[in-house]
Design a protein around this motif. Structure first.
Motif, short mmCIF file in Angstrom:
data_model
loop_
_atom_site.label_atom_id
_atom_site.label_comp_id
_atom_site.label_asym_id
_atom_site.label_seq_id
_atom_site.Cartn_x
_atom_site.Cartn_y
_atom_site.Cartn_z
N LEU A 93 -80.47 -72.07 119.08
CA LEU A 93 -81.86 -72.53 118.94
C LEU A 93 -81.93 -73.98 118.50
CD1 LEU A 93 -83.57 -69.37 117.38
CD2 LEU A 93 -83.64 -70.16 119.76
N ALA A 94 -80.94 -74.42 117.71
CA ALA A 94 -80.89 -75.85 117.31
C ALA A 94 -80.66 -76.70 118.55
CB ALA A 94 -79.80 -76.08 116.27
N ALA A 95 -79.76 -76.26 119.43
CA ALA A 95 -79.48 -77.03 120.65
C ALA A 95 -80.69 -77.06 121.57
CB ALA A 95 -78.27 -76.44 121.37
N LEU A 96 -81.48 -76.01 121.57
CA LEU A 96 -82.60 -75.89 122.51
C LEU A 96 -83.90 -76.49 121.98
CD1 LEU A 96 -81.92 -72.22 123.76
CD2 LEU A 96 -81.62 -74.34 125.08
N ALA A 151 -72.59 -74.84 120.69
CA ALA A 151 -73.61 -74.57 121.71
C ALA A 151 -73.78 -75.85 122.51
CB ALA A 151 -74.94 -74.18 121.05
N ALA A 152 -73.77 -75.73 123.84
CA ALA A 152 -73.82 -76.94 124.65
C ALA A 152 -74.68 -76.75 125.88
CB ALA A 152 -72.40 -77.34 125.08
N VAL A 153 -75.49 -77.78 126.18
CA VAL A 153 -76.26 -77.86 127.42
C VAL A 153 -75.87 -79.20 128.04
CG1 VAL A 153 -78.56 -78.00 128.44
CG2 VAL A 153 -78.20 -76.63 126.36
N LEU A 154 -75.49 -79.20 129.30
CA LEU A 154 -75.07 -80.46 129.92
C LEU A 154 -75.79 -80.65 131.24
CD1 LEU A 154 -73.12 -82.90 129.81
CD2 LEU A 154 -71.47 -81.52 131.07
N TYR A 185 -81.42 -69.44 129.96
CA TYR A 185 -80.86 -69.91 128.70
C TYR A 185 -79.55 -69.18 128.37
CZ TYR A 185 -85.67 -71.60 128.07
OH TYR A 185 -86.88 -72.21 128.23
N PRO A 186 -78.53 -69.32 129.22
CA PRO A 186 -77.27 -68.61 128.93
C PRO A 186 -76.73 -68.90 127.53
CG PRO A 186 -77.12 -69.78 131.04
CD PRO A 186 -78.48 -70.05 130.49
N VAL A 187 -76.94 -70.12 127.03
CA VAL A 187 -76.44 -70.45 125.68
C VAL A 187 -77.01 -69.49 124.64
CG1 VAL A 187 -78.24 -72.21 125.33
CG2 VAL A 187 -76.14 -72.31 123.98
N LEU A 188 -78.26 -69.10 124.86
CA LEU A 188 -78.93 -68.20 123.91
C LEU A 188 -78.38 -66.77 124.06
CD1 LEU A 188 -81.20 -67.90 121.88
CD2 LEU A 188 -82.82 -67.73 123.77
N ILE A 231 -89.31 -71.32 122.56
CA ILE A 231 -88.20 -72.01 123.18
C ILE A 231 -88.77 -72.84 124.32
CG2 ILE A 231 -85.96 -71.73 124.28
CD1 ILE A 231 -85.91 -68.93 122.93
N PRO A 232 -88.68 -74.17 124.21
CA PRO A 232 -89.32 -75.00 125.23
C PRO A 232 -88.60 -74.90 126.56
CG PRO A 232 -88.18 -76.37 123.62
CD PRO A 232 -88.03 -74.96 123.16
N PRO A 233 -89.29 -75.26 127.64
CA PRO A 233 -88.62 -75.26 128.95
C PRO A 233 -87.52 -76.33 128.94
CG PRO A 233 -90.81 -76.26 129.12
CD PRO A 233 -90.70 -75.72 127.74
N LEU A 234 -86.39 -76.02 129.54
CA LEU A 234 -85.29 -76.99 129.62
C LEU A 234 -84.45 -76.58 130.84
CD1 LEU A 234 -83.81 -79.38 128.21
CD2 LEU A 234 -82.43 -77.68 127.01
N PRO A 235 -84.84 -77.06 132.02
CA PRO A 235 -84.16 -76.61 133.24
C PRO A 235 -82.65 -76.78 133.16
CG PRO A 235 -86.13 -77.88 133.79
CD PRO A 235 -85.97 -77.97 132.30
N ALA A 236 -82.19 -77.84 132.47
CA ALA A 236 -80.74 -78.08 132.38
C ALA A 236 -80.02 -76.94 131.67
CB ALA A 236 -80.49 -79.40 131.65
N ALA A 237 -80.76 -76.16 130.88
CA ALA A 237 -80.12 -75.09 130.10
C ALA A 237 -79.58 -73.97 130.97
CB ALA A 237 -81.08 -74.54 129.06
N ARG A 238 -79.93 -73.98 132.27
CA ARG A 238 -79.31 -72.96 133.15
C ARG A 238 -77.80 -73.15 133.17
NH1 ARG A 238 -82.57 -70.64 138.22
NH2 ARG A 238 -84.55 -70.34 137.17
#
Ligand SMILES: Cc1cc2nc3c(=O)[nH]c(=O)nc-3n(C[C@H](O)[C@H](O)[C@H](O)COP(=O)(O)OP(=O)(O)OC[C@H]3O[C@@H](n4cnc5c(N)ncnc54)[C@H](O)[C@@H]3O)c2cc1C
Ligand code: SF4
Ligand code: FES
Ligand code: FES
Lengths: 329, 183
Positions: free
Chosen positions: A169-172, A245-248, A88-91, A217-224
């Motif tokens: 945390l809102a993004a995740l 904050a961005a996850v793509l 979770y680099p965004v975190l 914090i739920p699992p979200l593989p894309a968040a890497r």
């Protein structure tokens, strides 16, 4: 400072009961916001219930993936956690962009989410402020409002939520675990904070005395592949003027999934659902990212001194997403 | 009965608490008004005047001390919360008859002018050295999962919570880098 009684419970039920019994009581965590506001006379609790010795520490991996972060985990400890850094680099980035090393060693997860606005007038007891003193007016509405909201404000209050962590945390799609006298419940993170409306003194959907016990914090593989970009007036040790904050998640060039949230633009951490809808299922280009930001910011109503935030947030959205897209090639 | 701020006052035995903690290795037991910060406790009750009150609001870092080995701002902590805790102030950084390597580096590098911010800089730097050794990342660390190096950029970012009105920053960075290199 008003005199206060001090209690240090060691179990959650006792803490919740203490708060429930006294309308002027407050929880004390790292104290980095509450102690400051008590010195300023903005908050005047007559009882402090110290949560630091409650069994609410620790970061645990969840069986279904993801993490459960205890309410009293310090911001520095969470940012240094190996799973946060990897998954979770965004975190990690949001935490590390906030405050200073000393403050991060003190500030807790729950306290960070419930910190109060940095609106100058809120902190100055000589000024009109509906949030501090309901019905007194809003000195910021036509005052120094450069730092304040562009989205979702009301005539009663134009303040922003200052937390960086909350934007990540809102993004995740985090979930907040809460203990109340009636029992425990889960609150989806995006439903934790309120719009100001006619009652800016009510900042969250929690009932008075509710104790945050953990954040999941739920699992979200894309968040890497995720990022937190923060724009501020100094390179370090300053609150955000605007942040993204961005996850793509790309499938080839096509946006399979995307999470976007904005900080320092509204009374709550702002999940940019409209921008996400523009992006999903389309081939990613920086132009598309700009159109997506435009779709989100169409609702913006800048104040007298903060019109610059609209192009700023647009530019930071494009940059964050484009950098993430390029990092995959 | 009303207190100065106009609200009903709290019974005498409820407005203060007994607290016992360790400061620089010595056990201290005190009864304190609950409102007393750690900074005021050190300065006004324990005669330890190294930590300074620059802003009293968490913004300048001159009150930095170590709590359980971690750097914190003593102006934002109520002392009564610290029962059984261990605190180190600038007075506790040196050995019995010589300065610590970090303090010697500050002297050698001329890392201060008036010296007002120095106790806070030293305690903060002590914390930074340990955080670096434990591999904690910072906002300027490029690879969050990689090895952390004590570069100037890393040291500057990590020391951002300590202001110096005399602008001794370049020398402070040099002193910390020198100490980090020796470890
Ligand atoms: C100089 C300075 C610079 C800063 N810069 C930044 C920045 O750039 N970005 C940023 O995001 N933040 C910044 N901060 C704010 C800081 O992150 C917050 O003050 C901190 O996170 C609050 O956490 P705390 O544990 O100290 O909370 P406290 O001050 O102890 O409490 C804050 C609020 O939360 C309530 N509370 C605490 N724990 C619980 C719980 N478990 N359940 C229910 N209620 C609870 C308290 O009653 C209080 O109302 C800065 C602070 C300072 C002093
Ligand atoms: S913007 Fe909100 S917090 Fe600021 S003065 Fe107006 S009511 Fe108070
Ligand atoms: S006196 Fe504590 S940070 Fe300034
Ligand atoms: S040496 Fe004077 S303030 Fe730093």
């Amino acid at each position: 400072m008003r005199e206060f009684r001090y209690r240090r419970p060691t179990d959650v039920d006792e803490a919740v009961a203490l708060l429930d019994a006294d309308p002027d009581a407050a929880y004390l965590a790292g104290g980095t916001n509450l102690v400051d506001l008590m010195k300023l006379g903005v908050q005047r609790p007559d009882l402090l219930v110290d949560v630091n010795r409650l069994p609410l520490g620790g970061v645990e991996p969840l069986p279904e993936g993801g993490l459960r972060v205890g309410a009293t985990v310090r911001n520095s400890e969470l940012a240094a956690h190996p799973v946060v850094r990897r998954d979770y680099p965004v975190l990690a980035r949001a935490l590390l962009a906030a405050a200073s090393g000393q403050v991060r060693n003190m500030a807790t997860t729950a306290g960070n989410l419930l910190q109060r606005t940095r609106c100058f007038y809120f902190q100055d007891t000589g000024k009109a402020c509906n949030k501090r003193d309901p019905g007194s007016g809003c000195a910021a509405r036509h005052g120094q409002n450069r730092e304040l909201a562009i989205l979702d404000w009301s005539e009663e209050c134009v303040a922003t939520h200052p937390s960086d962590l909350a934007v990540a945390l809102a993004a995740l799609d985090a979930v907040v675990e809460v203990a109340e006298p009636e029992g425990t419940r889960d609150v989806p993170f995006v439903e934790l904070h309120r719009s100001p409306g006619e009652h800016p003194e009510r900042e969250t959907t929690l009932r008075r005395g509710a104790l945050i016990t953990a954040v999941r914090i739920p699992p979200l593989p894309a968040a890497r592949r995720s990022a937190y970009l923060k724009v501020r007036d100094r390179a370090s040790f300053a609150f955000a003027v605007g942040s993204v904050a961005a996850v793509l998640d790309l499938d080839g060039d096509v946006v399979r999934d995307v999470r976007l949230a904005y900080g320092a633009v509204a009374h709550r951490p702002w999940r940019a659902y409209r921008a996400e809808a523009e992006l999903r299922g389309r081939p990613f280009t920086p132009e598309l990212a700009g159109q997506a930001a435009d779709a989100e910011l169409a609702a913006a109503r800048p104040l007298r001194h903060n019109g610059f935030k609209v192009p700023l947030i647009r530019a930071v959205t494009v940059r964050a997403l484009t950098e993430l897209a390029e990092s995959r090639r | 009965m009303q207190n100065r701020s106009g609200s009903a006052s709290i019974a005498g035995d409820e407005r203060s608490s007994r607290v016992a903690f360790t400061v620089n290795g010595d056990r201290r037991e005190l009864t304190l008004d609950n409102r007393t910060t750690l900074l005021d406790t050190l300065r006004e009750h324990l005669g330890l005047i190294g930590a300074k009150k620059g802003c009293d609001h968490g913004q300048c870092g001159s009150c930095t001390v170590l709590l359980e080995g971690r750097r914190v701002k003593s102006c934002l902590i109520f002392a009564v919360t610290l029962d059984d805790c261990s605190i180190t102030t600038v007075e506790g950084l040196a050995g019995p008859d010589r300065l610590s390597p970090l303090q010697e580096a500050f002297v050698a590098q001329d890392a201060f002018q008036c010296g007002y911010c120095t106790p806070g800089q030293l305690c903060s730097a002590r914390g930074v050295l340990d955080e670096l050794a434990e591999g904690w990342p910072s906002a300027v660390t490029e690879d969050l999962t990689g090895v952390v190096r004590p570069t100037d950029a890393e040291i500057r970012e990590r020391m951002a919570g300590n202001l110096c009105r005399c602008g001794a920053y370049p020398h402070i960075v040099a002193a910390i880098r020198e100490t980090a290199g020796e470890r």
